[in-house]
Motif scaffolding. Sequence first.
Motif, mmCIF file in Angstrom:
data_model
loop_
_atom_site.group_PDB
_atom_site.id
_atom_site.type_symbol
_atom_site.label_atom_id
_atom_site.label_comp_id
_atom_site.label_asym_id
_atom_site.label_seq_id
_atom_site.Cartn_x
_atom_site.Cartn_y
_atom_site.Cartn_z
ATOM 1 N N PRO A 97 0.801 -1.225 0.000
ATOM 2 C CA PRO A 97 0.000 0.000 0.000
ATOM 3 C C PRO A 97 0.838 1.282 0.000
ATOM 4 O O PRO A 97 0.362 2.342 -0.400
ATOM 5 C CB PRO A 97 -0.836 -0.112 1.275
ATOM 6 N N HIS A 98 2.108 1.201 0.474
ATOM 7 C CA HIS A 98 2.960 2.409 0.564
ATOM 8 C C HIS A 98 3.795 2.628 -0.698
ATOM 9 O O HIS A 98 4.460 3.657 -0.822
ATOM 10 C CB HIS A 98 3.901 2.300 1.760
ATOM 11 N N ALA A 99 3.781 1.691 -1.629
ATOM 12 C CA ALA A 99 4.705 1.743 -2.763
ATOM 13 C C ALA A 99 4.474 2.965 -3.650
ATOM 14 O O ALA A 99 5.437 3.634 -4.059
ATOM 15 C CB ALA A 99 4.572 0.456 -3.590
ATOM 16 N N LYS A 100 3.183 3.245 -3.982
ATOM 17 C CA LYS A 100 2.908 4.363 -4.889
ATOM 18 C C LYS A 100 3.300 5.691 -4.254
ATOM 19 O O LYS A 100 3.902 6.555 -4.914
ATOM 20 C CB LYS A 100 1.429 4.367 -5.262
ATOM 21 N N ALA A 101 2.959 5.873 -2.993
ATOM 22 C CA ALA A 101 3.306 7.128 -2.315
ATOM 23 C C ALA A 101 4.818 7.301 -2.249
ATOM 24 O O ALA A 101 5.362 8.394 -2.470
ATOM 25 C CB ALA A 101 2.707 7.153 -0.912
ATOM 26 N N PHE A 102 5.495 6.207 -1.964
ATOM 27 C CA PHE A 102 6.957 6.258 -1.887
ATOM 28 C C PHE A 102 7.542 6.632 -3.250
ATOM 29 O O PHE A 102 8.452 7.454 -3.357
ATOM 30 C CB PHE A 102 7.505 4.904 -1.434
ATOM 31 N N SER A 103 6.998 6.047 -4.311
ATOM 32 C CA SER A 103 7.512 6.322 -5.652
ATOM 33 C C SER A 103 7.310 7.779 -6.028
ATOM 34 O O SER A 103 8.189 8.404 -6.624
ATOM 35 C CB SER A 103 6.809 5.396 -6.660
ATOM 36 N N ARG A 104 6.114 8.347 -5.687
ATOM 37 C CA ARG A 104 5.835 9.743 -6.030
ATOM 38 C C ARG A 104 6.842 10.663 -5.338
ATOM 39 O O ARG A 104 7.345 11.613 -5.934
ATOM 40 C CB ARG A 104 4.412 10.119 -5.611
ATOM 41 N N VAL A 105 7.131 10.400 -4.047
ATOM 42 C CA VAL A 105 8.068 11.253 -3.311
ATOM 43 C C VAL A 105 9.466 11.130 -3.911
ATOM 44 O O VAL A 105 10.189 12.125 -4.061
ATOM 45 C CB VAL A 105 8.079 10.878 -1.816
ATOM 46 N N CYS A 106 9.863 9.919 -4.294
ATOM 47 C CA CYS A 106 11.192 9.730 -4.889
ATOM 48 C C CYS A 106 11.326 10.512 -6.189
ATOM 49 O O CYS A 106 12.362 11.160 -6.439
ATOM 50 C CB CYS A 106 11.426 8.239 -5.152
ATOM 51 N N VAL A 107 10.284 10.457 -7.026
ATOM 52 C CA VAL A 107 10.339 11.196 -8.279
ATOM 53 C C VAL A 107 10.453 12.684 -8.024
ATOM 54 O O VAL A 107 11.223 13.409 -8.680
ATOM 55 C CB VAL A 107 9.075 10.881 -9.142
ATOM 56 N N GLY A 131 17.895 16.233 3.000
ATOM 57 C CA GLY A 131 17.343 15.085 3.713
ATOM 58 C C GLY A 131 16.134 15.455 4.547
ATOM 59 O O GLY A 131 15.154 14.692 4.633
ATOM 60 N N ALA A 132 16.176 16.625 5.188
ATOM 61 C CA ALA A 132 15.042 17.054 6.000
ATOM 62 C C ALA A 132 13.803 17.263 5.142
ATOM 63 O O ALA A 132 12.681 16.885 5.517
ATOM 64 C CB ALA A 132 15.401 18.326 6.746
ATOM 65 N N ALA A 133 13.998 17.860 3.937
ATOM 66 C CA ALA A 133 12.870 18.065 3.025
ATOM 67 C C ALA A 133 12.290 16.729 2.573
ATOM 68 O O ALA A 133 11.062 16.554 2.474
ATOM 69 C CB ALA A 133 13.308 18.900 1.836
ATOM 70 N N LEU A 134 13.152 15.767 2.282
ATOM 71 C CA LEU A 134 12.701 14.450 1.870
ATOM 72 C C LEU A 134 11.887 13.781 2.969
ATOM 73 O O LEU A 134 10.812 13.212 2.718
ATOM 74 C CB LEU A 134 13.916 13.588 1.501
ATOM 75 N N VAL A 135 12.371 13.848 4.218
ATOM 76 C CA VAL A 135 11.667 13.215 5.341
ATOM 77 C C VAL A 135 10.303 13.860 5.551
ATOM 78 O O VAL A 135 9.299 13.169 5.803
ATOM 79 C CB VAL A 135 12.525 13.298 6.616
ATOM 80 N N ARG A 136 10.237 15.173 5.453
ATOM 81 C CA ARG A 136 8.943 15.846 5.626
ATOM 82 C C ARG A 136 7.931 15.377 4.575
ATOM 83 O O ARG A 136 6.771 15.113 4.888
ATOM 84 C CB ARG A 136 9.129 17.363 5.538
ATOM 85 N N ASP A 137 8.393 15.258 3.319
ATOM 86 C CA ASP A 137 7.475 14.832 2.263
ATOM 87 C C ASP A 137 7.057 13.379 2.438
ATOM 88 O O ASP A 137 5.901 13.006 2.170
ATOM 89 C CB ASP A 137 8.127 15.032 0.891
ATOM 90 N N LEU A 138 7.977 12.541 2.870
ATOM 91 C CA LEU A 138 7.620 11.140 3.132
ATOM 92 C C LEU A 138 6.580 11.051 4.245
ATOM 93 O O LEU A 138 5.602 10.273 4.144
ATOM 94 C CB LEU A 138 8.869 10.340 3.513
ATOM 95 N N ALA A 139 6.778 11.849 5.297
ATOM 96 C CA ALA A 139 5.807 11.839 6.384
ATOM 97 C C ALA A 139 4.456 12.373 5.944
ATOM 98 O O ALA A 139 3.397 11.847 6.314
ATOM 99 C CB ALA A 139 6.355 12.659 7.553
ATOM 100 N N SER A 140 4.478 13.435 5.111
ATOM 101 C CA SER A 140 3.226 14.014 4.617
ATOM 102 C C SER A 140 2.486 13.039 3.714
ATOM 103 O O SER A 140 1.241 13.071 3.620
ATOM 104 C CB SER A 140 3.523 15.314 3.855
ATOM 105 N N ALA A 141 3.219 12.169 3.038
ATOM 106 C CA ALA A 141 2.599 11.171 2.163
ATOM 107 C C ALA A 141 2.091 9.959 2.929
ATOM 108 O O ALA A 141 1.647 8.976 2.330
ATOM 109 C CB ALA A 141 3.607 10.741 1.097
ATOM 110 N N GLY A 142 2.127 10.035 4.253
ATOM 111 C CA GLY A 142 1.629 8.933 5.081
ATOM 112 C C GLY A 142 2.602 7.813 5.258
ATOM 113 O O GLY A 142 2.247 6.705 5.690
ATOM 114 N N LEU A 143 3.842 8.079 4.946
ATOM 115 C CA LEU A 143 4.866 7.046 5.071
ATOM 116 C C LEU A 143 5.594 7.127 6.415
ATOM 117 O O LEU A 143 6.425 6.277 6.704
ATOM 118 C CB LEU A 143 5.879 7.162 3.922
#
Length: 747
Positions: free
Chosen positions: A694-704, A735-747
Amino acid sequence: MKSYVTSYNALFTRRAPDAPAVERIEIPLIQRDYAQGREGDAVARIRANFLDALHNAVTTDTPISLDFVYGDVENGTLHPLDGQQRLTTLFLLHWYLGWRADRLDQEQGWKRFSYATRASARLFCERLSGCKPPADVKVHAWLKDQHWFLHTWQHDPTIQSMLVMIEAIHKRFADADCATAWKRLVDVEAPAISFHLLPIEQMGGLSEDLYIKMNSRGKPLTPFENFKARFEQVLEISCPGRVEEFAQKVDGAWADMLWPYRGSHDIVDDEFLRYFQFVTDVCEWHEGRLPSGAVAPLAERVYGPGNKKAATHLDFLVRCFDTWVDVDIRSVFSETFTLKPTLIDSDNTSKVVLFGLAGSATVDLFAECCLGQVRSSWPRTLFLYAVLIHRLHDTNEFSRRLRVLRNLIEASGSELRSEKMPVLLADVRRLIVEGTLDGILAFNQAQVADERLKAELLTKAPALERHLFHLEDHPVLRGSLAAFELDNEVFERRARAFHEVFTSENLPLLTGALLAAGDYSRSRNRRFFQFGSGSNLFQWREILAGASRAHLAGVREVLGRLLDAITEREGDVRSALESFRDHWLETTDKDGRDWRWYFVKYPEMRAGLSGIYAAVNGAMGYSVCMLDRSQMNSWYRDPYLSAIQREAGVPNAIDEPWFMGYEKEPRWMRLKKSGTEIQCVRGGLLLRAPAAEPHAKAFSRVCVAHGVGADLLLKVPQVDVGGRQLDTEDRVRLGAALVRDLASAGL
């Protein structure tokens, strides 16, 4: 079995051809305390009845016999095994009637009465024999008020019993014709009081054990009494001319000197033995040996006939005790040492600051010795020895020499060992007595060299003494100034700046500002680097001391650069530290961001309690472990991941990044909900995708969105600077920006 009828005084005059010659009476080791003067109704009745009988004998024509006195006569000394109580009372009666009859000046045998081990009682009897109280006094109180009456005697049961008996005799004989009573008492032909002396040889030999079984009145000696008795026996052979001196002082002037340090039982036995052992240990070290064993065999080895230097050692022992007699000991130490440095503007630097005396709230090293604290501490031992030899030799410039000794001791943690004590004491003596550093062998040699340089500086610029001494007294430096240029042009202002900067409240800023001034770290080995701590002031000693001036060249340069900047500041110290740090960050940004830039920029990366970092391949870079302790067998942090977590501002979304294991093992910071993980690597930030579908799509969007490719690496742009790849963008911010976006994406 033949006995001889005699009186107390007639004992000392041979009455029959085969009677033993008695020159003195000595109560032997096994006897109990004198008991006829004890308090209590039963004893008081017995005492009163006995004195009535004695009074009747010397004031009427009805003499009495006191039965048998058993004893061993050896070399003219009678050791009574039964009769101690009666003989002691007769001694006191002879003194009392001799005083009242004005016969004390006569040389009579009755005065030669003493105790073998209870030297206090022996000394009291000696003093009493020639003592003439005035008429119509309360004898008991008058005696206690004499200058020769020692405080410790108030707690000696034998002496207290004697005083009670003297007062009882005084009360009973107050109205007697003492001149007539005296004549009857010492009458040679018809003494008023007599007894049968039964020499021990007439009984076929009588051992102490047999006596105790027969009589049941022998008293076991206390350990202290036993020690004194055995030690005097040792001295009888090795130093016979000083036995009496020792015996009198140990229960006289020395006991009085030790009295303020007495224990809860109002005795100074343990205190005496501890100081005695300290001095005896010193004698052993003087001969190049290491003290061992209990105090009694040690004393025999040092002061006994088998030691050619026994007389020298005994003289040293006596002097070490005598030096404190009639001296305010606490004042001596409080005027010499202090536990707290004086204010930096104070001109008074005469007292030497003592550091690191764990568990101590006093500078009274003599008291510490009496409590048993000195023998377990090499610094205490050396300081007390220094004070002693100063007093014995009346040395010059003691405060200055003692300060140098303090500096050497503080720098010689690994050198202070039991096997080195003989050489260490020789060094202390050379420094304190001769006032020279030449030939100092056992102390830290780098510190010895630095003490010479400091002396040269003060010779050229004596006005710097106060500033140098205040700097030595700083709790971080503790005498070591190898991190300072001994240049009279810069020394004073840098010293003042150091005091301003190195305070506990400034440490979080100081760790960044000093690193901005340069890489001041010290390599502990191929894996570990030591930096200063942002929370522990004393951890800075690992940076600023403990090495030679050559090894601290880099630290000295960086520290001097920062201190110079502080002296030229405008505003308060904290603002100056912040300004220095910020200016460096701004001017360094364009050249690429190495590990040092990140450490200066982010306080979280300097938050390790120990200031120790483990670096992969022995070089500080982008893969580092930040330790709270000195080893890696406990939890530690990755400074980059900790800074990213802090800067992200979503603490509830991330597991605390604590790790265990070696520095080469990967360290992954984990997001709680999805299990997504992040690792700091040389080229940037490496991700590990969540396992749940269930987390794969959200993770992929943040990575892109962050430019993370199929290799799951968030690459940080870098530039080659002298063969090193340095970041051109802030990896912590990325890294901080990446973590914030991952958290915002429910990850």
